[in-house]
Motif scaffolding. Sequence first.
Motif, short mmCIF file in Angstrom:
data_model
loop_
_atom_site.label_atom_id
_atom_site.label_comp_id
_atom_site.label_asym_id
_atom_site.label_seq_id
_atom_site.Cartn_x
_atom_site.Cartn_y
_atom_site.Cartn_z
N ASN A 58 16.14 -8.51 5.69
CA ASN A 58 15.24 -7.50 5.17
C ASN A 58 13.89 -7.49 5.86
O ASN A 58 13.27 -6.45 6.04
CB ASN A 58 15.04 -7.70 3.66
N LEU A 59 13.43 -8.69 6.27
CA LEU A 59 12.15 -8.76 6.96
C LEU A 59 12.20 -8.00 8.28
O LEU A 59 11.23 -7.38 8.68
CB LEU A 59 11.75 -10.22 7.21
N LYS A 60 13.37 -8.03 8.93
CA LYS A 60 13.50 -7.30 10.18
C LYS A 60 13.33 -5.80 9.96
O LYS A 60 12.87 -5.07 10.81
CB LYS A 60 14.88 -7.57 10.80
N GLY A 61 13.72 -5.35 8.76
CA GLY A 61 13.59 -3.95 8.44
C GLY A 61 12.27 -3.63 7.79
O GLY A 61 12.08 -2.53 7.29
N SER A 62 11.37 -4.59 7.74
CA SER A 62 10.00 -4.47 7.23
C SER A 62 9.92 -4.34 5.72
O SER A 62 8.84 -4.29 5.16
CB SER A 62 9.27 -3.30 7.89
N LYS A 63 11.06 -4.30 5.02
CA LYS A 63 11.05 -4.26 3.56
C LYS A 63 11.96 -5.33 3.02
O LYS A 63 13.07 -5.54 3.50
CB LYS A 63 11.49 -2.89 3.06
N LEU A 66 12.52 -6.33 -2.66
CA LEU A 66 12.31 -7.21 -3.81
C LEU A 66 11.13 -6.71 -4.64
O LEU A 66 10.10 -6.34 -4.10
CB LEU A 66 12.01 -8.64 -3.37
N ILE A 67 11.32 -6.72 -5.96
CA ILE A 67 10.24 -6.44 -6.90
C ILE A 67 9.93 -7.72 -7.65
O ILE A 67 10.83 -8.35 -8.23
CB ILE A 67 10.65 -5.35 -7.91
N GLY A 68 8.69 -8.15 -7.63
CA GLY A 68 8.29 -9.34 -8.37
C GLY A 68 7.80 -8.99 -9.76
O GLY A 68 7.08 -8.01 -9.94
N THR A 115 4.37 -17.58 -4.46
CA THR A 115 5.78 -17.48 -4.08
C THR A 115 6.14 -16.04 -3.75
O THR A 115 6.80 -15.77 -2.73
CB THR A 115 6.68 -17.99 -5.23
N MET A 116 5.73 -15.10 -4.57
CA MET A 116 6.08 -13.71 -4.33
C MET A 116 5.44 -13.17 -3.05
O MET A 116 6.07 -12.42 -2.31
CB MET A 116 5.69 -12.86 -5.54
N LEU A 117 4.21 -13.57 -2.80
CA LEU A 117 3.56 -13.13 -1.56
C LEU A 117 4.26 -13.73 -0.34
O LEU A 117 4.39 -13.08 0.69
CB LEU A 117 2.08 -13.51 -1.58
N SER A 118 4.74 -14.98 -0.47
CA SER A 118 5.45 -15.60 0.65
C SER A 118 6.78 -14.91 0.92
O SER A 118 7.25 -14.89 2.05
CB SER A 118 5.66 -17.09 0.38
N TYR A 119 7.39 -14.36 -0.12
CA TYR A 119 8.65 -13.63 0.04
C TYR A 119 8.42 -12.18 0.44
O TYR A 119 9.37 -11.42 0.61
CB TYR A 119 9.47 -13.69 -1.25
N GLN A 120 7.18 -11.81 0.55
CA GLN A 120 6.81 -10.45 0.96
C GLN A 120 7.48 -9.39 0.09
O GLN A 120 8.10 -8.45 0.58
CB GLN A 120 7.15 -10.24 2.45
N VAL A 121 7.34 -9.57 -1.22
CA VAL A 121 7.89 -8.58 -2.13
C VAL A 121 7.26 -7.22 -1.86
O VAL A 121 6.13 -7.13 -1.37
CB VAL A 121 7.67 -8.99 -3.60
N ASP A 122 8.00 -6.17 -2.17
CA ASP A 122 7.50 -4.82 -1.91
C ASP A 122 6.52 -4.35 -2.98
O ASP A 122 5.74 -3.43 -2.75
CB ASP A 122 8.67 -3.83 -1.81
#
Length: 335
Positions: A58-63, A66-68, A115-122
């Motif tokens: 998902n990171l490769k697709g920039s999204k 995930l919703i935190g 944690t949520m910021l590290s997972y780059q939630v949308d």
Amino acid sequence: MPKKSKVTITDIARRVNMTTITVSRALNKPELVKKETLDRILEVARELNYVPNAFARNLKGSKSRLIGIITASLDNPFYSEMIKAISRAAKKRNYSIMLFDTDGSPELENKAMETMLSYQVDGIILSVVSDYDEYHPQYLEQLIHANIPVVQVDRRLPAAPFPGVYLDNLASGYKGGRYVLEQGHRHILALAGPEQSNISKLRLEGLKKALAECKEPTRLEVLYGDYTMQPAFENATAYFKQHKQAPDAVFGLNILITLGALKALRKLGAKNHNPAVFSIDEAPYADIFDFNIPCVHHDTYQMGHSAINMLLDRIENPGFEGSDIIIEGDLRAAV
């Protein structure tokens, strides 16, 4: 016993004697790969128990898709319908949720946010541990600078610039007060959350407004605690042991507080609805047991639905900021 390493695309490529590019294409865009090649790669992937790294993909697709969700207490049934609504709407839009229960701890809330910021939630739906005016969590500046869409629910963080979905707490207290007075009760014991909580302040303000409109003498006593059952149980137990004359009505400012009061009354042998009990928030499934408490009911499913739709609109339309939504409760009398 040595821990098995995770199977990677490279492991599959080595087994099928193909390039990692071909294997990656087969797993992520199978329509671009010949059927016999695809079948062979999928067969080996199953044999090796390959689990795709959805996060990296998902990171490769920039999204992240995930919703935190951060909530102050999953013990409170208030949140269950709200989270159900959020989860269902997220699934329909192809998002997954990450749920954190902070159990009322600022430290756990801060860790959850990290944690949520590290997972780059949308996006994030946030119910903070405190709605005190002075509450300023450690992560707030970082969250603002991260430029991630956030929607607050239930508890407003005064220093935050994010929109939210809130209850009309003043109206809830007022409606409850009017109902209790209409039943002929004039001496009311209110069991509240923390004294500094804006939710407590507004609900009590509404209750006091109703009492002020009464043409007959009224009396209001307030016991402060928190929004959980045990402090309410302890406060109510101590009060009734110290006072020979019971109030006409006990007014619980949320359902866990009300249940704590009921537990105290039952322990002390109170019968025949003396004193009467009123609640802000409804006891879930109480009707199954013919257990009915008059209350101000809040549609928490609607609350969650409004919050997730606002958040998804903010995620998918970066220019959309959103604005606060206020949900008013409805009075449900005893039957």
